[in-house]
Design an enzyme around this catalytic site. Structure first.
Site, PDB file in Angstrom:
ATOM      1  N   GLU A 196      34.456  24.462  35.967  1.00  0.00           N
ATOM      2  CA  GLU A 196      35.256  25.137  37.162  1.00  0.00           C
ATOM      3  C   GLU A 196      35.055  26.523  37.097  1.00  0.00           C
ATOM      4  O   GLU A 196      36.097  27.090  36.769  1.00  0.00           O
ATOM      5  CB  GLU A 196      36.652  24.427  36.974  1.00  0.00           C
ATOM      6  CG  GLU A 196      36.642  22.900  37.159  1.00  0.00           C
ATOM      7  CD  GLU A 196      38.164  22.657  37.402  1.00  0.00           C
ATOM      8  OE1 GLU A 196      39.142  23.053  36.927  1.00  0.00           O
ATOM      9  OE2 GLU A 196      38.488  21.527  38.232  1.00  0.00           O
ATOM     10  N   GLU A 390      34.109  15.405  38.018  1.00  0.00           N
ATOM     11  CA  GLU A 390      35.581  15.065  37.854  1.00  0.00           C
ATOM     12  C   GLU A 390      36.243  14.496  39.185  1.00  0.00           C
ATOM     13  O   GLU A 390      35.768  14.867  39.924  1.00  0.00           O
ATOM     14  CB  GLU A 390      36.356  16.275  37.607  1.00  0.00           C
ATOM     15  CG  GLU A 390      36.150  16.598  35.931  1.00  0.00           C
ATOM     16  CD  GLU A 390      37.068  17.656  35.669  1.00  0.00           C
ATOM     17  OE1 GLU A 390      38.135  18.110  36.186  1.00  0.00           O
ATOM     18  OE2 GLU A 390      36.583  18.573  34.868  1.00  0.00           O
TER      19      GLU A 390
HETATM   20  C1  BGP Z   1      40.580  20.165  35.925  1.00  0.00           C
HETATM   21  C2  BGP Z   1      39.880  20.442  34.508  1.00  0.00           C
HETATM   22  C3  BGP Z   1      39.931  19.429  33.590  1.00  0.00           C
HETATM   23  C4  BGP Z   1      41.066  18.545  33.933  1.00  0.00           C
HETATM   24  C5  BGP Z   1      41.415  18.303  35.258  1.00  0.00           C
HETATM   25  C6  BGP Z   1      42.821  17.793  35.352  1.00  0.00           C
HETATM   26  O1  BGP Z   1      40.864  21.422  36.346  1.00  0.00           O
HETATM   27  O2  BGP Z   1      38.330  20.840  34.370  1.00  0.00           O
HETATM   28  O3  BGP Z   1      39.766  19.930  32.348  1.00  0.00           O
HETATM   29  O4  BGP Z   1      42.264  18.675  32.952  1.00  0.00           O
HETATM   30  O5  BGP Z   1      41.439  19.532  36.163  1.00  0.00           O
HETATM   31  O6  BGP Z   1      43.927  18.684  35.330  1.00  0.00           O
HETATM   32  P1  BGP Z   1      44.980  18.599  34.465  1.00  0.00           P
HETATM   33  O7  BGP Z   1      44.707  18.082  33.163  1.00  0.00           O
HETATM   34  O8  BGP Z   1      45.787  19.499  34.339  1.00  0.00           O
HETATM   35  O9  BGP Z   1      45.984  17.209  35.019  1.00  0.00           O
END
Ligand code: BGP
Length: 501
Positions: A196, A390
């Site tokens: 990201e 993701e």
């Molecule tokens: C993205 C990241 C991840 C992941 C996901 C969910 O931004 O790449 O690392 O964690 O989001 O976010 P969160 O863990 O804050 O729910």
């Protein structure tokens, strides 16, 4: 718009899940690993978080690190324990194999390989750990897809060079990449440079660029220079990878924020053009190897000078990525802000509510059709293969007395998104894989909770770190297993509630 029984996905489509070292591994100071940014993230309750700013729990500051070092037991440092994948990886991989995974997206903890980031020699025990993980994956025919920096810069590089704010970090990153590219030749085929990469715009003190908050005033000039350094670092990695093994495929990773105009007013639609400029800028540079036309005006009007070196243009060009990867969780609504070239909304919070969409428990709008829109638009723009790095739903589980988790909300989210991805493939988009975020419960990146659960594999642990850390199967485990077995054709949620945990 979509059917529960549809056309199977292409035979070689990669199905699997995605994680990040700092959110799963634990063992933060074992076998020679050095400290990294995430080791200083503090878990706070939702109520506590609402009273403080990000630096109290997520952003890296020199003061905060010193306070934590002096008194670590006073803080709940959840990313230091992760979900103990370091000691549970065999079990986790076995469960992923049981679901039928053909890909596992994971990241290497940079400070496990170079504990300080600028060490002369790599840490053999760290290298060995990933050898073991890759071997275990291959035992089950699972392809590793490896992120090189997933919000995970070694602390020493942050303190000494202010992370990617300085060019020295580019060279240390390239050295680390060269080490792992050589070591894992034949074991890894797919790489991603920065997770990201665009999140540096909204979270410069916690994401892949990681600077010290108390030593860097957040200006556009600084943030865009950090991005430039990361572009050069990413391009150098691509060049090195291709030199070391021409079969390596290296991608970029964008947090795609699909956005809609708040109304049919032309100004609101214009705002979506600006929003896309802010978001796609990163992938535009990494995919084409050039800065896009639209940034010239923005840089000029905001007095931004990019400290580019004469060799950078050629490096960016040669280091264009082989494929595009994205995270996709939601869409948002954009409204004109009465000035030209305004700041991006670009935040993971719905500021303007979209009345057509349901919200997740975390307040993230659920929009599976937006996923199809995103895939079409990205493919239209880049014409390169896309990997879904993701996609997932974080929510609190409510286990029954016997421990079964009937996570139909998670299943529905997956069902709708997979169906829309299938439609996008039918539209002609070249998507080659899908990784559900968090195949096992893990520590949240933003809030360090574990109670915001993503997993199909449950982990018996709470926000305080209590629990056995035993793994167990949720209903979604069986759903994903059936989905993969049908090559994505059968998305019906007809899984019995009477399953083995
Ligand atoms: C993205 C990241 C991840 C992941 C996901 C969910 O931004 O790449 O690392 O964690 O989001 O976010 P969160 O863990 O804050 O729910």
């Amino acid at each position: 718009m979509s059917k529960a029984i549809g056309k199977p996905f292409p035979r070689d489509f990669l199905w699997g899940g995605a994680t990040a070292a700092n959110q799963i591994e634990g063992a933060w100071n074992e076998d020679g690993r050095g400290p990294a940014a995430g080791d200083y993230a503090i878990y706070l309750t939702k109520e506590e978080r609402s009273k403080v700013n990000g630096e109290m729990y997520r952003d890296v500051t020199a003061d905060q690190m010193a306070r934590i070092d002096a008194n670590p037991e006073k803080y709940n440092l959840a990313k230091r324990r992760g979900v103990d994948f370091y000691h549970h990886y065999k079990e986790d991989i076995k469960l992923m194999a049981e679901m039928g995974f053909s890909v596992f997206r994971m990241s290497i903890s940079w400070s496990r390989i170079y504990p300080n980031g600028d060490d002369a020699q790599p840490n053999e025990k760290g290298l060995q750990f990933y050898d073991d993980v890759f071997d275990e994956l291959h035992k089950y025919g699972i392809e590793p897809l490896v992120t090189l920096d997933h919000f995970d810069v070694p602390v020493h590089l942050i303190k000494k060079y202010n992370g990617f704010a300085s060019r020295e970090t580019i060279d240390y990153f390239a050295k680390y990449c060269e080490t792992v590219f050589k070591r894992y030749k034949g074991k890894v085929k797919y790489w991603l440079t920065f997770n990201e990469i665009n999140c540096v715009l909204t979270n410069p003190y916690a994401c892949s660029g990681v600077m010290l908050k108390d030593q860097s005033e957040r200006t556009y000039e600084l943030v865009y220079n950090v991005s430039h350094n990361q572009f050069v670092a990413s391009a150098k990695a691509v060049i090195l990878a291709h030199k070391i093994d021409p079969a390596y495929k290296v991608g970029c990773m964008l947090c795609r924020l699909e956005n809609y105009a708040a109304s049919t007013k032309p100004e609101d639609v214009l705002q979506t053009v600006f929003e896309d400029h802010f978001n796609f800028f990163y992938t535009d540079v990494q995919s084409t190897g050039e800065y896009p036309y639209y940034m010239k005006r923005f840089f000029k009007e905001h007095n931004i000078t990019i400290n580019s070196q004469p060799e950078d243009a050629a490096i960016l060009k040669e280091g264009a990525v082989d494929y595009i990867s994205i995270s996709y969780y939601m869409s948002y609504v954009a409204q004109y802000k009465n000035q030209e070239n305004v700041e991006p909304t670009g935040s993971l919070v719905a500021v303007i509510k979209n009345p057509n969409l349901q919200m997740s428990e975390a307040g993230w709008p659920i929009d599976s059709v937006g996923f199809r829109i995103a895939l079409n638009r990205i493919y239209d723009r880049y014409k390169k293969p896309i990997f879904i790095a993701e996609n997932g739903l974080g929510s609190t589980d409510s286990p029954l007395a016997d421990g079964r988790v009937l996570d139909n909300d998670r299943i529905n989210y997956m069902k709708e998104h997979v169906e829309q991805m299938r439609e996008a493939i039918e539209d002609g988009v070249d998507v080659f894989g899908y990784a559900w975020w968090g195949p096992m419960d893990l520590i949240s990146s933003g809030t360090s909770e574990i109670s915001k659960r993503y997993g199909m594999i449950g982990v018996d642990a709470d926000n305080q770190g209590n629990g056995t850390y035993n793994r167990f199967k949720k209903k979604s485990f069986y759903y994903y297993k059936k989905l993969i077995a049908s090559m994505g054709a059968d998305t019906a949620n007809d899984i019995s509630d009477d399953f083995e945990i």
